[in-house]
Design a protein around this motif. Structure first.
Motif, mmCIF file in Angstrom:
data_model
loop_
_atom_site.group_PDB
_atom_site.id
_atom_site.type_symbol
_atom_site.label_atom_id
_atom_site.label_comp_id
_atom_site.label_asym_id
_atom_site.label_seq_id
_atom_site.Cartn_x
_atom_site.Cartn_y
_atom_site.Cartn_z
ATOM 1 N N PRO A 199 -11.575 1.476 -10.814
ATOM 2 C CA PRO A 199 -12.997 1.172 -10.644
ATOM 3 C C PRO A 199 -13.723 1.205 -11.984
ATOM 4 O O PRO A 199 -13.230 1.786 -12.965
ATOM 5 C CB PRO A 199 -13.490 2.296 -9.731
ATOM 6 N N PRO A 200 -14.895 0.575 -12.053
ATOM 7 C CA PRO A 200 -15.665 0.603 -13.302
ATOM 8 C C PRO A 200 -16.191 1.992 -13.605
ATOM 9 O O PRO A 200 -16.249 2.862 -12.728
ATOM 10 C CB PRO A 200 -16.811 -0.389 -13.034
ATOM 11 N N ASN A 201 -16.583 2.198 -14.827
ATOM 12 C CA ASN A 201 -17.172 3.470 -15.256
ATOM 13 C C ASN A 201 -18.413 3.191 -16.108
ATOM 14 O O ASN A 201 -18.295 2.628 -17.181
ATOM 15 C CB ASN A 201 -16.161 4.286 -16.059
ATOM 16 N N PRO A 202 -19.607 3.554 -15.605
ATOM 17 C CA PRO A 202 -19.889 4.201 -14.314
ATOM 18 C C PRO A 202 -19.654 3.274 -13.135
ATOM 19 O O PRO A 202 -19.533 2.063 -13.301
ATOM 20 C CB PRO A 202 -21.359 4.589 -14.439
ATOM 21 N N ASP A 203 -19.636 3.875 -11.965
ATOM 22 C CA ASP A 203 -19.340 3.155 -10.721
ATOM 23 C C ASP A 203 -20.508 3.357 -9.749
ATOM 24 O O ASP A 203 -20.436 4.184 -8.839
ATOM 25 C CB ASP A 203 -18.032 3.701 -10.142
ATOM 26 N N PRO A 204 -21.591 2.602 -9.914
ATOM 27 C CA PRO A 204 -22.822 2.912 -9.177
ATOM 28 C C PRO A 204 -22.747 2.708 -7.673
ATOM 29 O O PRO A 204 -23.562 3.288 -6.942
ATOM 30 C CB PRO A 204 -23.858 1.961 -9.805
ATOM 31 N N ILE A 205 -21.793 1.902 -7.164
ATOM 32 C CA ILE A 205 -21.734 1.720 -5.706
ATOM 33 C C ILE A 205 -20.578 2.493 -5.068
ATOM 34 O O ILE A 205 -20.393 2.408 -3.859
ATOM 35 C CB ILE A 205 -21.627 0.227 -5.324
ATOM 36 N N ASP A 206 -19.809 3.252 -5.874
ATOM 37 C CA ASP A 206 -18.641 3.969 -5.367
ATOM 38 C C ASP A 206 -17.666 2.965 -4.755
ATOM 39 O O ASP A 206 -17.585 2.790 -3.529
ATOM 40 C CB ASP A 206 -19.046 5.024 -4.340
ATOM 41 N N SER A 207 -16.913 2.304 -5.608
ATOM 42 C CA SER A 207 -16.051 1.199 -5.199
ATOM 43 C C SER A 207 -15.040 1.606 -4.134
ATOM 44 O O SER A 207 -14.771 0.841 -3.190
ATOM 45 C CB SER A 207 -15.319 0.634 -6.418
ATOM 46 N N LYS A 208 -14.475 2.779 -4.261
ATOM 47 C CA LYS A 208 -13.478 3.214 -3.277
ATOM 48 C C LYS A 208 -14.103 3.368 -1.898
ATOM 49 O O LYS A 208 -13.518 2.950 -0.889
ATOM 50 C CB LYS A 208 -12.833 4.525 -3.733
ATOM 51 N N LYS A 209 -15.291 3.928 -1.845
ATOM 52 C CA LYS A 209 -15.977 4.090 -0.562
ATOM 53 C C LYS A 209 -16.314 2.728 0.034
ATOM 54 O O LYS A 209 -16.174 2.509 1.249
ATOM 55 C CB LYS A 209 -17.245 4.922 -0.764
ATOM 56 N N THR A 210 -16.751 1.793 -0.809
ATOM 57 C CA THR A 210 -17.106 0.444 -0.350
ATOM 58 C C THR A 210 -15.894 -0.270 0.222
ATOM 59 O O THR A 210 -15.961 -0.893 1.289
ATOM 60 C CB THR A 210 -17.706 -0.366 -1.507
ATOM 61 N N LEU A 211 -14.767 -0.182 -0.479
ATOM 62 C CA LEU A 211 -13.553 -0.848 -0.004
ATOM 63 C C LEU A 211 -12.989 -0.168 1.243
ATOM 64 O O LEU A 211 -12.442 -0.834 2.131
ATOM 65 C CB LEU A 211 -12.513 -0.885 -1.123
ATOM 66 N N ASN A 212 -13.119 1.138 1.330
ATOM 67 C CA ASN A 212 -12.709 1.836 2.541
ATOM 68 C C ASN A 212 -13.492 1.349 3.751
ATOM 69 O O ASN A 212 -12.947 1.154 4.837
ATOM 70 C CB ASN A 212 -12.899 3.347 2.381
#
Length: 417
Positions: free
Chosen positions: A306-319
């Motif tokens: 994921p990007p750094n910073p990750d403002p949308i929480d990529s893992k949570k979004t994909l989950n």
């Protein structure tokens, strides 16, 4: 006397406020709450430049004030703000030149020479009349302040194209004022697969309709209530509806493009690139072009890197979108990733990404462009160095003016008779 005492303090306040806004041009918010500042500041940078310049000039004008120290501090702060706010405009000429070279490489024609709809050419080319848009330039100060031109078009809202699991799915239709069969752009909104509607970016849809296109803006069921492949199923249902009703809606099925932003771009690519998956593929019409604005390309890599910073929480979004991790659902992650369906004979693809995107990093779009070219496809990759994700949220901003300048030329080239 009171006014003279307050004035330097006021200038200090406005100079600090100007710096606060300008610094987001180079700083990315670590949380989604402040992320709109990172998106908006570069797009509003021409206005920030004028505002910071006005503060500096007025501060110099009252230099004879008794509180010279405060004025000096204000000037120093404002000079820093000016340097920050001038960055996108300073980068614009070289970026425009690089984009023109990339489009000429991929399409074999200079963008300025591409004939636009209704026989229009950029001003000064082949002696034709001038454009109603940006003429021969990718940025206009007038457009920045007054907005992109929105000519009269015919608009029909909330046309139901499907009902899935009790959810009514609707589309919006934008047509040129002149009745007749028109080349068509299918528009798919973004929103991390969880938000958005067919009315997102309506000004761009209206603008393209004014350029001679029928624009069909569609929506889809949203996560986490509905998980993939519900979204691509809905897109394909919309395409089947378009095929069946083309005559009624003045759609030229032989000249169609599909365009999406972010999550919508991922769905657009899945719809346009043939897939060898168990997911049902209706007999929808082929596309002349794909326009991808900052779309996810490889969802498993996006999860683990994921990007750094990750403002949308990529893992949570994909989950939320896919129901779990790549280890839990490897087949779904593969089926949802456009990179897995690159092969020869795909439609020409325009990929536009922000160089500072911290939701979908530009490196993924660049990799997809390379793979498309290796497979013998036409791919035009444009990276806007100062732009963040969703830069076109501000239609008259510097990035969207630049992106739209090349998008309309790409569409005109791919959908010519």
């Amino acid at each position: 006397m009171v006014f003279r005492a307050i004035l330097p303090v006021s200038f200090l306040f406005f100079s600090i406020f100007g710096l606060f806004l300008s610094i987001w041009i180079v700083v990315t918010a670590s949380t989604f709450t402040f992320y709109p500042l990172s998106v908006g500041a570069p797009e509003l940078s021409p206005g920030l430049l004028l505002g910071n310049g006005a503060i500096a000039l007025l501060a110099l004008f009252i230099w004879q004030s008794q509180q010279k120290r405060l004025i000096l501090v204000s000037l120093i702060i404002t000079l820093v703000s000016l340097l920050l706010s001038v960055l996108p405009l300073w980068q614009l000429p070289a970026t425009h030149q690089r984009f023109a070279a990339e489009m000429e490489r991929s399409l074999g024609v200079q963008p300025e020479a591409i004939q636009l709809p209704n026989g229009r050419f950029p001003k000064g080319v082949l002696g034709k009349a001038s454009l109603t848009f940006y003429e021969s330039q990718p940025f206009s100060w007038q457009t920045f302040f007054t907005g992109i031109p929105l000519p009269p078009v015919r608009y029909d809202a909330d046309i139901q194209f499907a009902a899935a699991d009790g959810t009514s799915l609707k589309l919006d239709l934008y047509r040129p004022a002149q009745v007749g069969q028109h080349p068509t752009v299918v528009m798919i909104h973004g929103g991390a697969w969880q938000h958005g509607s067919s009315r997102d970016n309506a000004s761009i849809s209206r603008y393209l309709a004014g350029q001679g296109y029928t624009v069909v803006a569609i929506t889809y069921r949203l996560a986490p209530r509905y998980r993939f492949p519900a979204q691509i199923d809905d897109v394909r249902s919309a395409l089947e509806f378009i095929r069946q009703n083309a005559a009624n809606y003045e759609i030229d099925l032989n000249r169609m493009a599909i365009m999406g932003r972010s999550a919508g771009a991922q769905l657009a690519m899945l719809a346009a690139y043939p897939t060898n998956t168990p997911i049902k593929t209706p007999n929808h019409p082929p596309f002349r072009a794909v326009v991808n604005y900052y779309g996810p390309v490889d969802l498993a890599k996006g999860y683990y890197d994921p990007p750094n910073p990750d403002p949308i929480d990529s893992k949570k979004t994909l989950n939320a979108f896919l129901g779990g991790t790549p280890n839990q659902f490897p087949v779904l992650y593969q089926a949802a990733s456009p990179i897995n369906f690159v092969r020869p004979n795909l439609p020409p693809t325009l990929l536009i990404y922000g160089g500072r995107d911290h939701i979908v990093e530009a490196k993924y779009g660049h990799f997809l462009s390379e793979q498309l070219q290796i497979s013998g496809n036409i791919a035009t990759f444009l990276e806007i160095p100062w732009a963040e994700h969703a830069f076109d949220t501000l239609p008259s901003g510097i990035s969207n003016q630049l992106a739209l300048y090349y998008t309309e030329r790409f569409l005109a080239w791919t959908m010519k008779d």
